[in-house]
Design a protein around this motif. Structure first.
Motif, short mmCIF file in Angstrom:
data_model
loop_
_atom_site.label_atom_id
_atom_site.label_comp_id
_atom_site.label_asym_id
_atom_site.label_seq_id
_atom_site.Cartn_x
_atom_site.Cartn_y
_atom_site.Cartn_z
N ARG A 19 -32.23 -16.49 43.81
CA ARG A 19 -32.40 -15.99 42.45
C ARG A 19 -33.36 -16.88 41.66
N GLY A 24 -37.26 -14.38 38.51
CA GLY A 24 -36.37 -13.84 37.50
C GLY A 24 -36.65 -14.38 36.10
N ALA A 25 -37.23 -15.56 35.99
CA ALA A 25 -37.55 -16.11 34.67
C ALA A 25 -38.58 -15.24 33.96
N VAL A 27 -38.59 -12.14 34.03
CA VAL A 27 -37.87 -10.97 33.53
C VAL A 27 -36.98 -11.36 32.36
N THR A 28 -36.25 -12.45 32.50
CA THR A 28 -35.27 -12.81 31.48
C THR A 28 -35.85 -13.63 30.34
N HIS A 29 -36.89 -14.40 30.57
CA HIS A 29 -37.45 -15.29 29.54
C HIS A 29 -38.91 -14.98 29.25
N ARG A 30 -39.25 -13.72 29.20
CA ARG A 30 -40.65 -13.33 29.01
C ARG A 30 -41.19 -13.76 27.65
#
Length: 89
Positions: A19, A24-25, A27-30
């Motif tokens: 992960r 994923g960063a 996606v979550t911390h754009r």
């Protein structure tokens, strides 16, 4: 074959390391990453304008590094957004 259609950003069934390395960063911390990219660009422009170029190569390297970091970060975010939407590059 059932795993072929899975979303790579879906956290179920993946290890913590998987992960962390899956992007994923982006996606979550754009938004915070975009702010950091813009801050790098602004810092590069401020250094280029305010600091006199009498410092030689160190001045040029600081400006180039700040601008490159901002462009690379924002470019990676744009590439991730276009890729998630299914756009062909």
């Amino acid at each position: 074959m059932a795993d072929a259609d899975r979303d790579p950003f879906h956290p179920h069934g993946a290890t913590r390391w998987g992960r962390a390395c899956s992007g994923g960063a982006l996606v979550t911390h754009r938004i915070p990453l975009a702010v950091a990219g813009v801050a790098c660009l602004v810092l590069g422009i401020v250094v280029a304008v305010i600091v006199p170029d009498s410092d030689g190569p160190a001045w040029a390297m600081a400006v180039a590094g700040c601008l490159a970091a901002g462009v690379l970060l924002l470019g990676r975010i744009v590439f991730g957004v276009l890729r998630r939407r299914g756009a062909a590059l």
